[in-house]
Design a protein around this motif. Structure first.
Motif, PDB file in Angstrom:
ATOM      1  N   GLY A 289       0.814  -1.217   0.000  1.00 17.42           N
ATOM      2  CA  GLY A 289       0.000   0.000   0.000  1.00 17.42           C
ATOM      3  C   GLY A 289       0.843   1.260   0.000  1.00 17.42           C
ATOM      4  O   GLY A 289       0.574   2.205  -0.756  1.00 17.42           O
ATOM      5  N   LEU A 290       1.877   1.282   0.827  1.00 14.06           N
ATOM      6  CA  LEU A 290       2.762   2.448   0.890  1.00 14.06           C
ATOM      7  C   LEU A 290       3.558   2.588  -0.414  1.00 14.06           C
ATOM      8  O   LEU A 290       3.786   3.703  -0.891  1.00 14.06           O
ATOM      9  CB  LEU A 290       3.704   2.325   2.088  1.00 14.06           C
ATOM     10  N   SER A 291       3.945   1.455  -0.979  1.00  9.26           N
ATOM     11  CA  SER A 291       4.646   1.479  -2.269  1.00  9.26           C
ATOM     12  C   SER A 291       3.773   2.116  -3.342  1.00  9.26           C
ATOM     13  O   SER A 291       4.250   2.963  -4.113  1.00  9.26           O
ATOM     14  CB  SER A 291       5.011   0.049  -2.688  1.00  9.26           C
TER      15      SER A 291
ATOM     16  N   TRP B 185       3.451   6.000  -2.767  1.00 11.17           N
ATOM     17  CA  TRP B 185       4.607   6.761  -3.238  1.00 11.17           C
ATOM     18  C   TRP B 185       4.735   6.683  -4.749  1.00 11.17           C
ATOM     19  O   TRP B 185       5.169   7.649  -5.390  1.00 11.17           O
ATOM     20  CB  TRP B 185       5.895   6.322  -2.528  1.00 11.17           C
ATOM     21  N   TYR B 186       4.314   5.571  -5.331  1.00 13.49           N
ATOM     22  CA  TYR B 186       4.281   5.463  -6.784  1.00 13.49           C
ATOM     23  C   TYR B 186       3.339   6.521  -7.367  1.00 13.49           C
ATOM     24  O   TYR B 186       3.707   7.245  -8.293  1.00 13.49           O
ATOM     25  CB  TYR B 186       3.832   4.057  -7.228  1.00 13.49           C
ATOM     26  N   LEU B 187       2.129   6.585  -6.845  1.00  9.59           N
ATOM     27  CA  LEU B 187       1.130   7.529  -7.360  1.00  9.59           C
ATOM     28  C   LEU B 187       1.583   8.973  -7.181  1.00  9.59           C
ATOM     29  O   LEU B 187       1.406   9.802  -8.078  1.00  9.59           O
ATOM     30  CB  LEU B 187      -0.221   7.303  -6.689  1.00  9.59           C
ATOM     31  N   ILE B 188       2.181   9.267  -6.034  1.00 13.23           N
ATOM     32  CA  ILE B 188       2.692  10.622  -5.802  1.00 13.23           C
ATOM     33  C   ILE B 188       3.730  10.967  -6.862  1.00 13.23           C
ATOM     34  O   ILE B 188       3.666  12.036  -7.490  1.00 13.23           O
ATOM     35  CB  ILE B 188       3.268  10.759  -4.372  1.00 13.23           C
TER      36      ILE B 188
ATOM     37  N   ALA C 111      11.126   6.944  -3.839  1.00 12.55           N
ATOM     38  CA  ALA C 111      11.705   5.688  -3.343  1.00 12.55           C
ATOM     39  C   ALA C 111      12.366   5.898  -1.985  1.00 12.55           C
ATOM     40  O   ALA C 111      12.209   5.072  -1.078  1.00 12.55           O
ATOM     41  CB  ALA C 111      12.711   5.140  -4.350  1.00 12.55           C
ATOM     42  N   TYR C 112      13.082   6.987  -1.842  1.00 13.38           N
ATOM     43  CA  TYR C 112      13.739   7.298  -0.560  1.00 13.38           C
ATOM     44  C   TYR C 112      12.721   7.374   0.575  1.00 13.38           C
ATOM     45  O   TYR C 112      12.899   6.744   1.623  1.00 13.38           O
ATOM     46  CB  TYR C 112      14.504   8.620  -0.688  1.00 13.38           C
ATOM     47  N   TYR C 113      11.638   8.115   0.369  1.00 12.90           N
ATOM     48  CA  TYR C 113      10.635   8.246   1.425  1.00 12.90           C
ATOM     49  C   TYR C 113       9.938   6.921   1.717  1.00 12.90           C
ATOM     50  O   TYR C 113       9.585   6.638   2.859  1.00 12.90           O
ATOM     51  CB  TYR C 113       9.633   9.355   1.104  1.00 12.90           C
ATOM     52  N   TYR C 114       9.762   6.112   0.699  1.00 11.27           N
ATOM     53  CA  TYR C 114       9.204   4.777   0.920  1.00 11.27           C
ATOM     54  C   TYR C 114      10.148   3.963   1.813  1.00 11.27           C
ATOM     55  O   TYR C 114       9.727   3.372   2.803  1.00 11.27           O
ATOM     56  CB  TYR C 114       8.969   4.045  -0.412  1.00 11.27           C
ATOM     57  N   PHE C 115      11.431   3.937   1.475  1.00  9.22           N
ATOM     58  CA  PHE C 115      12.387   3.113   2.201  1.00  9.22           C
ATOM     59  C   PHE C 115      12.628   3.589   3.629  1.00  9.22           C
ATOM     60  O   PHE C 115      12.811   2.759   4.518  1.00  9.22           O
ATOM     61  CB  PHE C 115      13.715   3.015   1.447  1.00  9.22           C
ATOM     62  N   ILE C 116      12.636   4.899   3.870  1.00  9.47           N
ATOM     63  CA  ILE C 116      12.845   5.338   5.259  1.00  9.47           C
ATOM     64  C   ILE C 116      11.646   5.003   6.134  1.00  9.47           C
ATOM     65  O   ILE C 116      11.787   4.787   7.328  1.00  9.47           O
ATOM     66  CB  ILE C 116      13.222   6.840   5.382  1.00  9.47           C
ATOM     67  N   LYS C 117      10.480   4.932   5.538  1.00  8.99           N
ATOM     68  CA  LYS C 117       9.277   4.567   6.295  1.00  8.99           C
ATOM     69  C   LYS C 117       9.230   3.059   6.553  1.00  8.99           C
ATOM     70  O   LYS C 117       8.910   2.622   7.651  1.00  8.99           O
ATOM     71  CB  LYS C 117       8.026   5.030   5.533  1.00  8.99           C
ATOM     72  N   VAL C 118       9.551   2.255   5.553  1.00  3.06           N
ATOM     73  CA  VAL C 118       9.425   0.797   5.666  1.00  3.06           C
ATOM     74  C   VAL C 118      10.637   0.163   6.344  1.00  3.06           C
ATOM     75  O   VAL C 118      10.483  -0.787   7.104  1.00  3.06           O
ATOM     76  CB  VAL C 118       9.192   0.178   4.264  1.00  3.06           C
ATOM     77  N   GLN C 119      11.828   0.664   6.061  1.00  2.00           N
ATOM     78  CA  GLN C 119      13.080   0.119   6.576  1.00  2.00           C
ATOM     79  C   GLN C 119      13.138  -1.403   6.407  1.00  2.00           C
ATOM     80  O   GLN C 119      13.164  -2.158   7.385  1.00  2.00           O
ATOM     81  CB  GLN C 119      13.288   0.515   8.043  1.00  2.00           C
ATOM     82  N   PRO C 120      13.183  -1.867   5.162  1.00  2.00           N
ATOM     83  CA  PRO C 120      13.165  -3.315   4.910  1.00  2.00           C
ATOM     84  C   PRO C 120      14.439  -4.011   5.391  1.00  2.00           C
ATOM     85  O   PRO C 120      15.505  -3.396   5.454  1.00  2.00           O
ATOM     86  CB  PRO C 120      13.043  -3.404   3.396  1.00  2.00           C
TER      87      PRO C 120
END
Length: 146
Positions: A5-7, A10-13, A71-80
């Motif tokens: 969902g978060l991906s 951020w994709y849509l944004i 992508a950066y904002y996605y990764f800092i939120k998810v921290q995979p």
């Protein structure tokens, strides 16, 4: 762990912002710089519109700047746990999703700015390929900054 969902958020944004930047750049060229004052009507192709044609060489640049931010904002939120594997999954999925949305939104659905298959996939070379490559690579660029 991937957050689908978060991906998509951020994709849509990123997709909306990149599209708006391109449209606004075209409008700036048309209305402020008055590039289209001697355009012959009716226009046969988007490339016959000077205000649009002048932006084409910048389209990959918009993408290489804006998609890594998403992508950066996605990764800092998810921290995979496996950042690079997730970057690969995000890069492939965002690129494929863009290819599908572009096909539907810019070729199949007819509107004043729509293109033919030839205009989108042949006349728009190398830019369309660079755009899709930029979207794929952006996931790795965003991960690298994390």
């Amino acid at each position: 762990m991937m957050d689908f969902g978060l991906s998509i958020l951020w994709y849509l944004i990123a997709y909306i912002v990149v599209t708006l930047v391109g449209i606004l750049h075209t409008c700036f060229n048309a209305y402020v710089l008055k590039m289209d004052k001697d355009t012959i009507q009716p226009v046969k192709s988007m490339y016959d519109i000077k205000s649009y044609a002048a932006t084409v060489k910048y389209h990959a640049l918009y993408n290489i700047i804006l998609w890594p931010i998403a992508a950066y904002y996605y990764f800092i939120k998810v921290q995979p746990d496996n950042l690079w594997l997730e970057a690969l999954i995000i890069g492939i999925s965002w690129m494929l999703l863009t290819i599908i949305i572009d096909l539907i939104g810019w070729v199949l659905i007819r509107h004043p700015w729509a293109m033919t298959w030839k205009e989108m996939y042949l006349d728009y070379q190398p830019w369309i390929t660079l755009i899709y490559l930029a979207i794929f690579v952006s996931a790795f660029a965003g991960a690298w900054f994390v």
